[in-house]
Each structure stands twice: as C-alpha cells, then as structure tokens.
Design a protein around this motif. Sequence first.
Motif, short mmCIF file in Angstrom:
data_model
loop_
_atom_site.label_atom_id
_atom_site.label_comp_id
_atom_site.label_asym_id
_atom_site.label_seq_id
_atom_site.Cartn_x
_atom_site.Cartn_y
_atom_site.Cartn_z
N VAL A 1 0.85 -1.20 0.00
CA VAL A 1 0.00 0.00 0.00
C VAL A 1 0.88 1.25 0.00
N GLU A 2 1.93 1.24 0.81
CA GLU A 2 2.83 2.39 0.89
C GLU A 2 3.50 2.67 -0.45
N ARG A 3 3.97 1.63 -1.12
CA ARG A 3 4.63 1.83 -2.42
C ARG A 3 3.64 2.31 -3.48
N ALA A 4 2.44 1.74 -3.50
CA ALA A 4 1.43 2.17 -4.47
C ALA A 4 1.01 3.62 -4.20
N LEU A 5 0.87 3.97 -2.93
CA LEU A 5 0.48 5.33 -2.56
C LEU A 5 1.56 6.33 -2.94
N GLU A 6 2.81 5.98 -2.70
CA GLU A 6 3.90 6.89 -3.07
C GLU A 6 3.92 7.11 -4.58
N ALA A 7 3.70 6.06 -5.35
CA ALA A 7 3.64 6.23 -6.81
C ALA A 7 2.46 7.12 -7.20
N ALA A 8 1.30 6.91 -6.58
CA ALA A 8 0.12 7.73 -6.89
C ALA A 8 0.37 9.19 -6.55
N ARG A 9 1.06 9.44 -5.43
CA ARG A 9 1.35 10.82 -5.04
C ARG A 9 2.25 11.50 -6.06
N GLN A 10 3.07 10.72 -6.74
CA GLN A 10 3.99 11.28 -7.74
C GLN A 10 3.42 11.17 -9.16
N ALA B 1 2.90 -4.45 -6.26
CA ALA B 1 1.97 -3.85 -5.31
C ALA B 1 0.53 -4.03 -5.79
N VAL B 2 0.31 -3.82 -7.08
CA VAL B 2 -1.02 -3.99 -7.66
C VAL B 2 -1.45 -5.45 -7.51
N GLU B 3 -0.55 -6.38 -7.80
CA GLU B 3 -0.89 -7.80 -7.70
C GLU B 3 -1.19 -8.19 -6.25
N ALA B 4 -0.42 -7.68 -5.31
CA ALA B 4 -0.66 -8.00 -3.89
C ALA B 4 -2.01 -7.46 -3.43
N LEU B 5 -2.36 -6.26 -3.84
CA LEU B 5 -3.66 -5.69 -3.48
C LEU B 5 -4.80 -6.50 -4.13
N ASN B 6 -4.63 -6.84 -5.40
CA ASN B 6 -5.66 -7.64 -6.07
C ASN B 6 -5.81 -9.02 -5.43
N GLN B 7 -4.70 -9.61 -5.04
CA GLN B 7 -4.76 -10.92 -4.37
C GLN B 7 -5.52 -10.80 -3.04
N ALA B 8 -5.25 -9.76 -2.29
CA ALA B 8 -5.94 -9.56 -1.01
C ALA B 8 -7.43 -9.32 -1.24
N LEU B 9 -7.79 -8.66 -2.32
CA LEU B 9 -9.20 -8.41 -2.63
C LEU B 9 -9.93 -9.70 -3.00
N ARG B 10 -9.22 -10.66 -3.58
CA ARG B 10 -9.84 -11.90 -4.05
C ARG B 10 -10.12 -12.90 -2.93
N VAL B 11 -9.38 -12.84 -1.82
CA VAL B 11 -9.48 -13.93 -0.84
C VAL B 11 -10.76 -13.89 -0.01
#
Length: 184
Positions: free
Chosen positions: A68-77, A85-95
């Motif tokens: 989340v921190e890495r995705a947020l830092e990219a979004a801020r920039q 990071a996207v894959e980890a978030l999507n995996q967490a959403l699927r479970v």
Amino acid sequence: MDLVTGEPLALDLVNTSVRTPSGRDHDALATAEGLHTWLAKRAGRLTVPEAPLGPDDLAAVRDLRGHVERALEAARQAAPPPPEAVEALNQALRVAPAYPCLEVQGAVLRRGAARDGTPLDRLLTELAEAAVALLTDPGVGKVRGCEGPGCRLLFLPAHPRRRWCSPDLCGNRVRVARYYQRHK
C-alpha cells in the motif's frame, strides 16, 4: 502510538510505521499485540478478528502495508504503481470478497454484507479495499507528508494550507523552534 486520527484507513495503515518526535522509529505493527491494539482502535471502521492473530498473520499485514505504501507513493507522484503492489492488493481483494446477505432484525429485513474466509483473509481484504478506495480517489494526489522535522506521517489535508500531521504535535514543535530562533 496513534499520532494522526481521522485519516482514511489506508493512510492509518501506512502511518503505523512512524518516526517519533525524539527521532526514533516506531512500528505499531511490530508485534501481534501491537496489531490487536491498532485494530481495536479502528473497530468502527474495520471488522476486528475475534481470534488472536499470530506472527504469520502479522507478517501478512505488514507485507500488505508495504505494498500500500509503495502504491500510494507512486500515486502521489502521478507515476504508475509497482506491478507487485497492484498484484498484492488484487490478491488480497480476491481472498474474501463481500457478498450480499439478508439480515433479520426483529420483523425488519435488511440487506447486509458478509465475507467468507479466515479472519486474516477478511482483514486483508478490508485493508486492501480501503487502499483501493484511496488510490482510486481523484484526491489521492493531495495526500501530503508532514513538514515536521523528522516526521514521515502522511495525511489528506482538509484545508490546502495544512502542513503538519498534527498541529498539536509537529505544528507546535515547529512553532516553538521558530519562537526560540527569533528570541535567541
């Protein structure tokens, strides 16, 4: 140690790793006990697992926090987020996706939401949903880092002139330092 309150849940998660006013690093999720304390303070915003979470569960939450921190830092920039990071978030959403259910309260029927999965799966899914909500919000570019010396907390300012994570903590330290410099 909760220094900033009232921020979106995803920012609260990222802000569990902070630098204290004395300059020491503090991780609210360093222990399973710390995780339970953090979760208990968010009981109204997050489903708190009834069963205690163990060290492996803690590692999974900390891992998600990093993504989340890495995705947020990219979004801020305004940069593309790291694919892992996207894959980890999507995996967490699927479970443990939410599904509609019928709730009965006396003679009243209401539409509710339920989730299957382990307590950890449900927790990770809720945290990932909060992260997706923040990352896809048009205001994600407004997330700012505190300007207090040594502070690395993030916040979503309600007012464009807000500069500190907390006016009572970092803001006060900066004002006291300025006062000291003027009267030195």
